[in-house]
Design a protein around this motif. Structure first.
Motif, PDB file in Angstrom:
ATOM      1  N   PRO A  19     -35.815  15.631 -94.098  1.00 41.88           N
ATOM      2  CA  PRO A  19     -36.053  14.959 -92.815  1.00 41.88           C
ATOM      3  C   PRO A  19     -35.089  13.798 -92.570  1.00 41.88           C
ATOM      4  CG  PRO A  19     -38.134  15.359 -93.926  1.00 41.88           C
ATOM      5  CD  PRO A  19     -37.053  15.677 -94.920  1.00 41.88           C
ATOM      6  N   ILE A  20     -34.778  13.030 -93.619  1.00 38.16           N
ATOM      7  CA  ILE A  20     -33.829  11.930 -93.455  1.00 38.16           C
ATOM      8  C   ILE A  20     -32.450  12.478 -93.100  1.00 38.16           C
ATOM      9  CG2 ILE A  20     -32.600  10.081 -94.658  1.00 38.16           C
ATOM     10  CD1 ILE A  20     -35.164   9.522 -96.221  1.00 38.16           C
ATOM     11  N   LEU A  21     -32.038  13.536 -93.786  1.00 32.53           N
ATOM     12  CA  LEU A  21     -30.726  14.129 -93.505  1.00 32.53           C
ATOM     13  C   LEU A  21     -30.598  14.542 -92.045  1.00 32.53           C
ATOM     14  CD1 LEU A  21     -27.966  15.193 -94.446  1.00 32.53           C
ATOM     15  CD2 LEU A  21     -29.121  17.363 -95.003  1.00 32.53           C
ATOM     16  N   GLU A  22     -31.652  15.108 -91.481  1.00 30.69           N
ATOM     17  CA  GLU A  22     -31.600  15.524 -90.075  1.00 30.69           C
ATOM     18  C   GLU A  22     -31.248  14.348 -89.171  1.00 30.69           C
ATOM     19  OE1 GLU A  22     -34.995  17.632 -88.630  1.00 30.69           O
ATOM     20  OE2 GLU A  22     -35.099  18.959 -90.385  1.00 30.69           O
ATOM     21  N   PHE A  48     -27.029  13.545 -99.914  1.00 34.61           N
ATOM     22  CA  PHE A  48     -26.445  13.269 -98.607  1.00 34.61           C
ATOM     23  C   PHE A  48     -24.931  13.438 -98.627  1.00 34.61           C
ATOM     24  CE2 PHE A  48     -30.226  10.213 -98.063  1.00 34.61           C
ATOM     25  CZ  PHE A  48     -31.017  11.230 -97.562  1.00 34.61           C
ATOM     26  N   ALA A  49     -24.290  12.994 -99.710  1.00 33.56           N
ATOM     27  CA  ALA A  49     -22.832  13.131 -99.800  1.00 33.56           C
ATOM     28  C   ALA A  49     -22.414  14.593 -99.767  1.00 33.56           C
ATOM     29  CB  ALA A  49     -22.324  12.455-101.069  1.00 33.56           C
ATOM     30  N   SER A  50     -23.226  15.458-100.363  1.00 33.76           N
ATOM     31  CA  SER A  50     -22.886  16.889-100.387  1.00 33.76           C
ATOM     32  C   SER A  50     -22.983  17.525 -99.004  1.00 33.76           C
ATOM     33  CB  SER A  50     -23.802  17.635-101.369  1.00 33.76           C
ATOM     34  OG  SER A  50     -25.134  17.726-100.867  1.00 33.76           O
ATOM     35  N   LYS A  51     -23.756  16.902 -98.112  1.00 33.07           N
ATOM     36  CA  LYS A  51     -23.936  17.431 -96.760  1.00 33.07           C
ATOM     37  C   LYS A  51     -23.027  16.734 -95.744  1.00 33.07           C
ATOM     38  CE  LYS A  51     -27.342  19.888 -98.398  1.00 33.07           C
ATOM     39  NZ  LYS A  51     -27.189  21.353 -98.634  1.00 33.07           N
ATOM     40  N   LEU A  52     -22.503  15.589 -96.126  1.00 31.96           N
ATOM     41  CA  LEU A  52     -21.637  14.809 -95.233  1.00 31.96           C
ATOM     42  C   LEU A  52     -20.245  14.749 -95.857  1.00 31.96           C
ATOM     43  CD1 LEU A  52     -24.267  11.995 -94.683  1.00 31.96           C
ATOM     44  CD2 LEU A  52     -23.532  13.601 -92.916  1.00 31.96           C
ATOM     45  N   ARG A  53     -19.610  15.902 -95.932  1.00 32.77           N
ATOM     46  CA  ARG A  53     -18.393  16.034 -96.717  1.00 32.77           C
ATOM     47  C   ARG A  53     -17.217  15.239 -96.163  1.00 32.77           C
ATOM     48  NH1 ARG A  53     -18.778  16.816-101.510  1.00 32.77           N
ATOM     49  NH2 ARG A  53     -16.607  17.465-101.515  1.00 32.77           N
ATOM     50  N   ASP A  54     -17.242  14.903 -94.884  1.00 29.75           N
ATOM     51  CA  ASP A  54     -16.137  14.138 -94.303  1.00 29.75           C
ATOM     52  C   ASP A  54     -16.341  12.629 -94.438  1.00 29.75           C
ATOM     53  OD1 ASP A  54     -14.729  16.403 -93.542  1.00 29.75           O
ATOM     54  OD2 ASP A  54     -15.772  16.541 -91.623  1.00 29.75           O
ATOM     55  N   VAL A 111     -18.455   2.221 -92.074  1.00 33.04           N
ATOM     56  CA  VAL A 111     -18.828   2.473 -90.682  1.00 33.04           C
ATOM     57  C   VAL A 111     -20.343   2.501 -90.487  1.00 33.04           C
ATOM     58  CG1 VAL A 111     -16.697   3.701 -90.126  1.00 33.04           C
ATOM     59  CG2 VAL A 111     -18.642   4.978 -91.073  1.00 33.04           C
ATOM     60  N   ALA A 112     -21.086   2.540 -91.602  1.00 29.09           N
ATOM     61  CA  ALA A 112     -22.550   2.586 -91.508  1.00 29.09           C
ATOM     62  C   ALA A 112     -23.161   2.092 -92.813  1.00 29.09           C
ATOM     63  CB  ALA A 112     -23.035   4.000 -91.199  1.00 29.09           C
ATOM     64  N   ILE A 113     -24.381   1.592 -92.707  1.00 23.40           N
ATOM     65  CA  ILE A 113     -25.165   1.151 -93.859  1.00 23.40           C
ATOM     66  C   ILE A 113     -26.493   1.893 -93.829  1.00 23.40           C
ATOM     67  CG2 ILE A 113     -26.348  -0.803 -94.937  1.00 23.40           C
ATOM     68  CD1 ILE A 113     -24.164  -2.611 -93.775  1.00 23.40           C
ATOM     69  N   VAL A 114     -26.880   2.447 -94.964  1.00 21.95           N
ATOM     70  CA  VAL A 114     -28.130   3.196 -95.100  1.00 21.95           C
ATOM     71  C   VAL A 114     -29.014   2.482 -96.115  1.00 21.95           C
ATOM     72  CG1 VAL A 114     -29.154   5.350 -95.943  1.00 21.95           C
ATOM     73  CG2 VAL A 114     -27.122   5.425 -94.452  1.00 21.95           C
ATOM     74  N   TYR A 147     -35.229   3.336 -93.434  1.00 23.48           N
ATOM     75  CA  TYR A 147     -36.311   4.311 -93.558  1.00 23.48           C
ATOM     76  C   TYR A 147     -37.431   3.696 -94.374  1.00 23.48           C
ATOM     77  CZ  TYR A 147     -38.972   8.329 -95.268  1.00 23.48           C
ATOM     78  OH  TYR A 147     -39.983   9.196 -95.586  1.00 23.48           O
ATOM     79  N   GLY A 148     -38.667   3.921 -93.931  1.00 23.24           N
ATOM     80  CA  GLY A 148     -39.816   3.457 -94.689  1.00 23.24           C
ATOM     81  C   GLY A 148     -41.028   3.283 -93.796  1.00 23.24           C
ATOM     82  N   PRO A 149     -42.119   2.736 -94.328  1.00 24.52           N
ATOM     83  CA  PRO A 149     -43.306   2.466 -93.527  1.00 24.52           C
ATOM     84  C   PRO A 149     -43.152   1.138 -92.784  1.00 24.52           C
ATOM     85  CG  PRO A 149     -43.705   1.817 -95.796  1.00 24.52           C
ATOM     86  CD  PRO A 149     -42.321   2.388 -95.758  1.00 24.52           C
TER      87      PRO A 149
END
Length: 215
Positions: A19-22, A48-54, A111-114, A147-149
């Motif tokens: 769900p987070i990846l989406e 996440f790195a494996s799905k965001l290869r660029d 460019v982003a912070i997670v 992400y969180g409550p």
């Protein structure tokens, strides 16, 4: 797990990573360095790195055992777009990454912070430090993802969150589920504008901020 294998496991990771990846696929820039604050075991980082290869993923954590776990997960998954994890305490007035102190396959701007599941299991000063750092580091248009409550209108959104909040405060009086309005106010003071809120499984939220285009 072999004696040399330092990987640690967080059961919630497998439950929430899809769900987070989406959301990340929708809100993150398509390229550049993604700075992850409080990466924990490293399971999220390699997934996440494996799905965001660029993108290049820069994990961090204050705990040396968790940094070792991140390295072990990266080696196990052969991730060539994950930096060596850095020690980073968000409460520090200057973060290592602000002077480019990270090595990796390439050097791309942040460019982003997670930040996943941190501000409720840390003092409020950690949230303040996170927002201050994001305000310093992100350029105009940069993304901060949380992400969180969260409470909304100072009320819990589910009985399970109320029970979780009580448990956290028993563990540490400085911890607890944060009120979203308070978090948004702190972000706004650092020129971070609330962009989107996503309802997530298990009564959690994804909260997306964007660095203002002008100050």
């Amino acid at each position: 797990m072999t004696p040399q294998d330092a990987r640690q496991y967080a059961p919630a990771t497998e439950r929430n990573r899809e769900p987070i990846l989406e959301v990340l696929l929708e809100v993150l820039p398509k390229s550049g360095t993604i700075l992850e604050i409080a990466s924990g075991t490293g399971e999220h980082a390699v997934f996440f790195a494996s799905k965001l290869r660029d993108c290049l993923w820069l994990p961090t954590d204050v705990n040396p055992q968790l940094r070792a776990s991140i390295i072990s997960w990266t080696e196990h998954n052969v991730c060539d777009n994950v930096y060596t994890p850095l020690e980073l305490d968000v409460r520090e007035p200057v973060w290592q990454v602000e002077n480019g102190a990270f090595d990796g396959p390439n050097t791309e701007p942040i460019v982003a912070i997670v930040n996943i599941n941190m501000i409720h299991i840390s003092p409020w000063s950690a949230c303040l430090g996170l927002m201050a750092g994001a305000g310093r580091i992100l350029k105009a248009g940069g993304i901060l993802y949380l992400y969180g409550p969260f409470k909304q209108g100072y009320e819990h959104t589910a009985a399970s969150n109320a029970a979780f909040d009580q448990y956290l405060r028993t563990e540490n009086s400085e911890w607890g589920v944060r009120n979203l309005d308070d978090v948004v106010a702190v972000a706004s003071a650092q020129n971070l504008t609330l962009k989107q809120i996503y309802l997530m499984p298990a009564n959690n939220l994804s909260v997306v901020f964007q660095r203002s285009l002008c100050e």
